[in-house]
Scaffold this motif. Structure first.
Motif, PDB file in Angstrom:
ATOM      1  N   GLU A 212     -28.730  19.835 -23.300  1.00 58.34           N
ATOM      2  CA  GLU A 212     -29.170  20.849 -24.258  1.00 58.34           C
ATOM      3  C   GLU A 212     -28.397  22.154 -24.090  1.00 58.34           C
ATOM      4  O   GLU A 212     -28.126  22.864 -25.063  1.00 58.34           O
ATOM      5  N   HIS A 213     -28.013  22.466 -22.853  1.00 60.32           N
ATOM      6  CA  HIS A 213     -27.293  23.706 -22.583  1.00 60.32           C
ATOM      7  C   HIS A 213     -25.844  23.454 -22.183  1.00 60.32           C
ATOM      8  O   HIS A 213     -25.200  24.313 -21.563  1.00 60.32           O
ATOM      9  N   SER A 214     -25.311  22.274 -22.530  1.00 65.48           N
ATOM     10  CA  SER A 214     -23.890  21.948 -22.308  1.00 65.48           C
ATOM     11  C   SER A 214     -23.457  22.228 -20.874  1.00 65.48           C
ATOM     12  O   SER A 214     -22.388  22.795 -20.626  1.00 65.48           O
ATOM     13  N   GLU A 215     -24.286  21.828 -19.923  1.00 71.27           N
ATOM     14  CA  GLU A 215     -23.983  22.080 -18.515  1.00 71.27           C
ATOM     15  C   GLU A 215     -22.735  21.314 -18.089  1.00 71.27           C
ATOM     16  O   GLU A 215     -22.558  20.148 -18.457  1.00 71.27           O
ATOM     17  N   GLN A 216     -21.875  21.971 -17.315  1.00 68.66           N
ATOM     18  CA  GLN A 216     -20.615  21.374 -16.877  1.00 68.66           C
ATOM     19  C   GLN A 216     -20.389  21.647 -15.396  1.00 68.66           C
ATOM     20  O   GLN A 216     -20.816  22.669 -14.864  1.00 68.66           O
ATOM     21  N   LEU A 217     -19.672  20.742 -14.770  1.00 70.68           N
ATOM     22  CA  LEU A 217     -19.262  20.896 -13.376  1.00 70.68           C
ATOM     23  C   LEU A 217     -18.024  21.779 -13.318  1.00 70.68           C
ATOM     24  O   LEU A 217     -17.054  21.560 -14.045  1.00 70.68           O
ATOM     25  N   MET A 218     -18.059  22.807 -12.440  1.00 76.89           N
ATOM     26  CA  MET A 218     -16.956  23.764 -12.348  1.00 76.89           C
ATOM     27  C   MET A 218     -16.204  23.703 -11.028  1.00 76.89           C
ATOM     28  O   MET A 218     -15.011  23.966 -10.967  1.00 76.89           O
ATOM     29  N   GLY A 219     -16.892  23.409  -9.931  1.00 76.31           N
ATOM     30  CA  GLY A 219     -16.249  23.428  -8.630  1.00 76.31           C
ATOM     31  C   GLY A 219     -17.187  22.895  -7.567  1.00 76.31           C
ATOM     32  O   GLY A 219     -18.313  22.488  -7.852  1.00 76.31           O
ATOM     33  N   ALA A 220     -16.724  22.911  -6.318  1.00 76.01           N
ATOM     34  CA  ALA A 220     -17.535  22.391  -5.213  1.00 76.01           C
ATOM     35  C   ALA A 220     -17.053  22.967  -3.896  1.00 76.01           C
ATOM     36  O   ALA A 220     -15.865  23.285  -3.730  1.00 76.01           O
ATOM     37  N   PHE A 221     -17.999  23.077  -2.958  1.00 73.06           N
ATOM     38  CA  PHE A 221     -17.665  23.503  -1.599  1.00 73.06           C
ATOM     39  C   PHE A 221     -18.826  23.120  -0.705  1.00 73.06           C
ATOM     40  O   PHE A 221     -19.987  23.380  -1.033  1.00 73.06           O
ATOM     41  N   GLY A 222     -18.537  22.534   0.471  1.00 69.32           N
ATOM     42  CA  GLY A 222     -19.602  22.093   1.366  1.00 69.32           C
ATOM     43  C   GLY A 222     -20.466  21.062   0.674  1.00 69.32           C
ATOM     44  O   GLY A 222     -19.960  20.080   0.128  1.00 69.32           O
ATOM     45  N   SER A 223     -21.770  21.281   0.651  1.00 65.44           N
ATOM     46  CA  SER A 223     -22.670  20.364  -0.050  1.00 65.44           C
ATOM     47  C   SER A 223     -23.090  20.914  -1.404  1.00 65.44           C
ATOM     48  O   SER A 223     -23.984  20.368  -2.050  1.00 65.44           O
ATOM     49  N   CYS A 224     -22.436  21.995  -1.844  1.00 66.21           N
ATOM     50  CA  CYS A 224     -22.816  22.662  -3.094  1.00 66.21           C
ATOM     51  C   CYS A 224     -21.794  22.419  -4.201  1.00 66.21           C
ATOM     52  O   CYS A 224     -20.599  22.264  -3.933  1.00 66.21           O
ATOM     53  N   VAL A 225     -22.282  22.383  -5.446  1.00 67.39           N
ATOM     54  CA  VAL A 225     -21.418  22.335  -6.615  1.00 67.39           C
ATOM     55  C   VAL A 225     -21.713  23.549  -7.482  1.00 67.39           C
ATOM     56  O   VAL A 225     -22.824  24.090  -7.471  1.00 67.39           O
TER      57      VAL A 225
END
Length: 423
Positions: A212-225
């Motif tokens: 609904e909000h066009s969520e997208q993956l942008m990056g990552a580090f450790g266990s976080c995105v």
């Protein structure tokens, strides 16, 4: 004030990724209340890293795709050998002409190929062309393949469905591959962050994007995105950034200034951005949710009506593009993020159409202070057939690759070791 805001992209070359600010959270605002999407203890202890655009690089050479097609439409894998400064077909078969189906490095892949080295193994990702199987057959399907470094042992690990595509950015923990799987369902795209076991090809969805909000993956580090979404606040587009811890399921909004006031680049756990209103360069740690000013009064007197865009950011240096409306000229400026000093960046070339382009860093060579760069392009003729079967010759271009010291790149010294195509 006229401003050029970088467009959201995954190539993250990461340095040069586009902006995704929140409309109601300033640089000094605290993070919003954390929310949980469900803990996943299996993902605890992750050390994620985003794979750059050219991620099949070792200290000895790199793997890439020759986009000049053979007469049957297939393409070949190439190996760029730094010792001999040459680009050769990737194939371990003795006496192979590299043009027929027996060639180990030749393949049909509509939608492109993304090569990457993880551990000491070569992997090929086929993003796929959704809904094109009827036209192109299995070559249009998304999938993962592995090969030995010499081109032998080509093995298909997994294939995805006809309505599925794989999306950048590609992320790894050294064992598995993480990326976005887009699936067309009843005409609407559904996107999942998936984890692919690179030993077996098995995969699972570990997070479903908010369609609904066009969520997208942008990056990552450790266990976080790092996630970006779109929303509307008082009739204006807002693009909030969110940190998601895959292990705990905790979500927190990343504080970020107004969309129209910044241009940015992402590098690892840092978002570097220039604030037009402050005339200052910031470094935002999106994992720790900490923002600090790196350089005040970045440009003497501010930029006024000059547009600016982040192009690259790596090794404590940033590259910005400034568009001068009075002269219709574009000025490239490099900045040392440690000292705050800046200078003109002059490493450019003319493409086959005569347009000026900047020399781009594709990857850092492991264990060195050198870069693999795209330093030009060359025109190439290739043989193909028209739709009625009539033979014809078409023209395309090939990138020219080079190796150079990082210090030479940031000082705009054109000291390249050029890699030459073997044929």
């Amino acid at each position: 004030m006229k401003r050029l805001v970088a467009t959201l992209t995954a190539c993250l070359l990461l340095a040069g990724c586009a902006a995704a600010p929140s409309s109601d959270a300033g640089a000094d605002s605290p993070a919003s209340s954390a929310q949980s999407t469900g803990a996943n203890p299996d993902l605890a202890g992750l050390e994620l890293q985003v794979l750059p655009e050219m991620s099949a690089v070792t200290a000895e050479g790199f793997y890439t795709v020759d986009m000049v097609p053979l007469p049957d439409g297939s393409i070949r894998m190439l190996y760029g050998d730094f010792a001999s400064s040459s680009l050769i077909p990737l194939c371990a078969a003795p006496g192979c002409a590299h043009t027929g189906p027996e060639c180990q490095g030749r393949m049909l892949a509509y939608g492109g190929i993304r090569s990457m080295v993880i551990g000491e193994q070569l992997f090929l990702v086929f993003p796929g062309v959704s809904g094109s199987v009827d036209e192109y057959g299995e070559a249009a399907l998304a999938g993962i393949m592995t090969m030995e470094p010499d081109g032998s042992g080509k093995t298909l690990l997994t294939r995805f469905g006809a309505e599925q595509e794989l999306r950048d950015p590609y992320i790894t923990d050294g064992r598995d591959l993480y990326c976005t799987l887009q699936t067309a369902e009843d005409g609407w795209p559904k996107e999942d962050l998936i984890r692919i076991d690179l030993a077996t090809g098995e995969w699972e969805s570990i997070y479903q994007m908010d369609a609904e909000h066009s969520e997208q993956l942008m990056g990552a580090f450790g266990s976080c995105v790092l996630l970006c979404s779109q929303t509307s606040v008082q009739g204006k587009l807002a693009m909030p950034l969110t940190r998601l811890d895959l292990a705990t399921g905790e979500k927190a909004q990343v504080p970020y200034p107004d969309l129209g006031d910044t241009t940015m680049a992402v590098q690892g756990r840092k978002i570097y951005y220039y604030s037009f209103s402050e005339n200052a360069l910031h470094g935002l740690d999106w994992v720790a949710l900490e923002d600090r000013v790196l350089k005040e009064n970045l440009f003497e007197g501010g930029l006024g009506d000059v547009s600016a865009s982040f192009l690259d950011c790596r090794d404590d240096h940033a590259l910005l593009s400034l568009f001068l409306p009075d002269s219709d000229e574009t000025l490239l400026v490099q900045m040392d993020l440690t000292t705050g000093e800046s200078s003109d960046f002059t490493l450019t070339y003319s493409d086959i159409m005569g347009s000026e382009r900047r020399v781009r860093v594709l990857a850092s060579l492991p264990g060195t202070e050198q870069y693999l760069v795209e330093m030009g392009e060359q025109a190439v003729d290739y043989h193909t057939e028209l739709s009625d079967g009539t033979p014809t010759v078409m023209k395309t271009s090939r990138p020219l690759y080079g190796v150079m010291d990082a210090a030479d790149y940031w000082s705009s010294s054109p000291n390249y070791q050029t890699l030459n195509y073997s044929e």
